[in-house]
Design an enzyme around this catalytic site. Sequence first.
Site, PDB file in Angstrom:
ATOM      1  N   LEU A 169       0.661  -1.472   0.360  1.00  0.00           N
ATOM      2  CA  LEU A 169       0.065  -0.398  -0.229  1.00  0.00           C
ATOM      3  C   LEU A 169       1.221   1.057   0.066  1.00  0.00           C
ATOM      4  CD1 LEU A 169      -2.734   1.392   0.303  1.00  0.00           C
ATOM      5  CD2 LEU A 169      -3.121   1.117   1.916  1.00  0.00           C
ATOM      6  N   SER A 173      22.236  17.107  11.445  1.00  0.00           N
ATOM      7  CA  SER A 173      22.534  16.377  10.559  1.00  0.00           C
ATOM      8  C   SER A 173      22.397  17.010   9.413  1.00  0.00           C
ATOM      9  CB  SER A 173      21.072  15.544  10.228  1.00  0.00           C
ATOM     10  OG  SER A 173      19.848  16.389   9.893  1.00  0.00           O
ATOM     11  N   ARG A 196       4.380   6.101   5.416  1.00  0.00           N
ATOM     12  CA  ARG A 196       5.508   6.178   6.517  1.00  0.00           C
ATOM     13  C   ARG A 196       5.378   4.980   7.342  1.00  0.00           C
ATOM     14  NH1 ARG A 196       9.245  10.254   5.161  1.00  0.00           N
ATOM     15  NH2 ARG A 196      10.529   9.637   6.878  1.00  0.00           N
ATOM     16  N   ASP A 218      20.454  14.138  22.276  1.00  0.00           N
ATOM     17  CA  ASP A 218      18.442  13.997  21.130  1.00  0.00           C
ATOM     18  C   ASP A 218      18.649  13.337  22.164  1.00  0.00           C
ATOM     19  OD1 ASP A 218      19.235  15.589  18.911  1.00  0.00           O
ATOM     20  OD2 ASP A 218      20.625  14.052  17.752  1.00  0.00           O
ATOM     21  N   GLU A 223       7.292  11.204  24.398  1.00  0.00           N
ATOM     22  CA  GLU A 223       6.336  10.069  23.790  1.00  0.00           C
ATOM     23  C   GLU A 223       6.156   8.883  24.914  1.00  0.00           C
ATOM     24  OE1 GLU A 223       7.374   9.007  19.893  1.00  0.00           O
ATOM     25  OE2 GLU A 223       7.116   7.285  20.018  1.00  0.00           O
ATOM     26  N   CYS A 229      12.401  17.700  19.616  1.00  0.00           N
ATOM     27  CA  CYS A 229      11.475  17.930  18.545  1.00  0.00           C
ATOM     28  C   CYS A 229       9.913  18.326  18.827  1.00  0.00           C
ATOM     29  CB  CYS A 229      11.766  17.915  16.920  1.00  0.00           C
ATOM     30  SG  CYS A 229      12.348  16.258  17.129  1.00  0.00           S
ATOM     31  N   GLU A 275      11.563  22.791  19.625  1.00  0.00           N
ATOM     32  CA  GLU A 275      10.887  23.340  18.253  1.00  0.00           C
ATOM     33  C   GLU A 275       9.620  24.459  18.650  1.00  0.00           C
ATOM     34  OE1 GLU A 275       9.240  19.886  15.609  1.00  0.00           O
ATOM     35  OE2 GLU A 275       7.505  21.572  15.452  1.00  0.00           O
ATOM     36  N   HIS A 318      10.482  21.365   8.950  1.00  0.00           N
ATOM     37  CA  HIS A 318      10.038  20.680   7.654  1.00  0.00           C
ATOM     38  C   HIS A 318       9.268  21.565   6.346  1.00  0.00           C
ATOM     39  CE1 HIS A 318      10.259  19.770  11.978  1.00  0.00           C
ATOM     40  NE2 HIS A 318      10.360  18.565  11.620  1.00  0.00           N
TER      41      HIS A 318
HETATM   42  N1  GLN Z   1      20.120  14.890  15.587  1.00  0.00           N
HETATM   43  C1  GLN Z   1      19.486  14.252  15.011  1.00  0.00           C
HETATM   44  C2  GLN Z   1      19.077  15.231  13.459  1.00  0.00           C
HETATM   45  O1  GLN Z   1      20.284  16.270  13.756  1.00  0.00           O
HETATM   46  C3  GLN Z   1      17.854  14.941  15.864  1.00  0.00           C
HETATM   47  C4  GLN Z   1      16.862  14.415  14.588  1.00  0.00           C
HETATM   48  C5  GLN Z   1      15.847  14.627  16.024  1.00  0.00           C
HETATM   49  O2  GLN Z   1      15.285  15.193  16.629  1.00  0.00           O
HETATM   50  N2  GLN Z   1      14.528  13.531  15.262  1.00  0.00           N
HETATM   51  O3  GLN Z   1      18.671  14.696  12.499  1.00  0.00           O
HETATM   52 ZN    ZN Z   2      14.524  16.895  16.020  1.00  0.00          ZN
END
Ligand code: GLN
Ligand code: ZN
Length: 754
Positions: free
Chosen positions: A18, A433, A515, A599, A605, A643, A665, A694
């Site tokens: 799918l 990243s 996803r 991180d 969650e 985030c 964020e 995003h």
């Molecule tokens: N250090 C990770 C990145 O920069 C953090 C990603 C995340 O918080 N989802 O991709």
């Molecule tokens: Zn993040």
Amino acid sequence: MTKTHNLGFPRLGENRELKFALERYWRGEIDHSILHATAAELRQRHWKLQANSGLDLIPVGDFSYYDQVLDTSIMLGVIPERFGSSINLDTYFRMARGRANDGVPFRACEMTKWFDTNYHYLVPEVAADQQFELSSTKLFDETRELQVLGYQPKPVLLGPLTWLWLAKTTGDFNKLDLLERLLPAYSNILQRLAYQDVEWVQIDEPILVLDLPNAWRNAFELVYNRLQSCPVKILLATYFGELGEHASLTCKLPVAGLHVDLVRAPEQLTAVLDNFPNHKILSLGLIDGRNIWRTDLNAALATVSVVRERFKGELWLAPSCSLLHVPIDLELEKDLEPTIKSWLAFARQKLTELEVLRLAIEEPEAAEPELAASAAAIRARRESGLTHNPAVQTRLSTINDSLTQRQNPFPVRQEQQRAKLNLPAYPTTTIGSFPQTPEIRKARADFKRGLISEADYIRQMEQTIEFCVREQEDLGLDVLVHGEAERNDMVEYFGEQLDGFLFTANGWVQSYGSRCVKPPIIYGDVSRPTPMTIRWSRYAQSLTAKPMKGMLTGPVTLLNWSFVRDDQPRATTAYQLALALRDEVTDLEHAGIPVIQIDEAAFREGLPPRQSRWHDYLDWAVRAFRICSSGVKDSTQIHTHMCYSEFNDIITAIAELDADVITIETSRSNMELLDAFIDFNYPNEIGPGVYDIHSPNVPTTQDMIALLKIAGERIEPDKLWVNPDCGLKTRQWQDVKPSLANMTAAAHTLRSST
Ligand code: GLN
Ligand code: ZN
């Protein structure tokens, strides 16, 4: 008579059929008829699979092109105005992802996590004058499809109170006031199902495992009294936790049956049995729908016996919740270590377990060989040397408070870090990243397949790092990163290098829409055989005089994004992860890395559904983070990154992490979420994201100055950092470069104006 049923089945297909069909449709490569045909084929395949396992009632309505909450909203005719009034597949995709297959952009509906899972649903939007009107025949059509095959359908419907609870309101009014208008729509749905000869409908009300305001509790009686008049039998399904103080109320609701989750909340059984009348049907969720371990069938049978002593009515058996949260079929895993494989059960195997349970109740002798096999597997796992590592056990026993303390409190550390790093006001950095280009992916894939040598691979990664460092220097960033080119995924990268982790080839679980994620399995004691990130960070630091930030995924996030062993408390596994990462943190420090970011994207969650259990979770989660981060000198700066945007209710715990800097964020919410940090007077430094990664849009310097000024009104400017919302791996260099240039320009402007 004991019946078996299932609450929901994974819908993407064992080869993610799918997902691929959806993505082809969105790219315009196939038309809707091919997409529909793929979907119908998958539904039938999954129904047959469930029926062949022996289930009496097969769920229908659990299939979705994107999300079942969105399907419910559409069925009720709840479509925000900006999407227009005609409802078709493309409207649906516009709501779900901001565009259909025509490229015209829309502001998609908000997406957020489904209870404490990693599945995301689309948040319904309701207005004060909201009308409800039956607007989709999907559920009825699919029910018919299933009936044609000759199976007994059990349509699954998200309950009115849970749907409403999850909705956000446009304007200020009490959502509960909408019930009077909402209920006729639900009655209508149930009536139509009754016309189609449906006997049982499963109505999901998982909010019954949450703390509820009185008005919401009371609404349950009203709603189910009203729906009682519909000519179908309602199985009210609860899952993900305990009914707690709602147990008596729930057991007394005028519905024909109740499903309870006895995996997540076995202790609620007594309260349920105290209140449950014999004329109703009780459905026991005995097979774990959230994890991948083989069920201890003898223990499950013992639970059934306890129930049987007190409850004389009809019993049903089921998984604890929908199987959406586990991969489909263990048999597809050809390369798993055979011993560990024998401890596991995916969706298909779980349904087989369910049938063994039924057999064991109805014909105990016939089930004996299966029960003996189950007992043997459980015993083998418990006694296996594979799960135990004496060195890890010894180290765990040495955890004490001194392991969770930095040498000095933050103000002392801050002074030392300032002296060492010598950063300007409003220091700029990124979250780790940089864009994952096709060349980077190819190098990783080639190396994995043995197509290039390790030396070649290292050379390519080092070139990428060098490029990334030079770009950052040109941009004038203050604290640099190496760019994470070597990482496929922030959990997988570490899991693959830690002992105690296992990876599947095909263990996909839907995260949202098309996803999927492939969570690793933590089966044994966790340890770090060798350093994991040092070579890359050290190389990056060797290229520049600017401070390099080392990048690690934190213990709580590694835990929350994995399938975790269930033979010891989660806290114990978290501490093992923390100890392994602590060594990485101190190794980074010894390698000359002055700033280290840990991180914790999934920290929030893991909060349990019930607030009464938050304390326990936050207690060990904070402790795990601190074990991981506290082994360094005062002058080494620890960052953490989260985030997401809801901090209000956990801000104390966030402060207790005692990270020197936290990046969060905020750009989309216009810095609103900083409120939590101000009300609380957050003591350490903060980087509220000013660049929304995003979106492919390039933020302007003016935009970012404006955001920083808002932030500066709320937080002392000398505590502020300037950074994007999250990592840049999904972006392209062509938009990253101007965006970061604008970001550093914003920081310069603020510096010169203060
Ligand atoms: N250090 C990770 C990145 O920069 C953090 C990603 C995340 O918080 N989802 O991709
Ligand atoms: Zn993040």
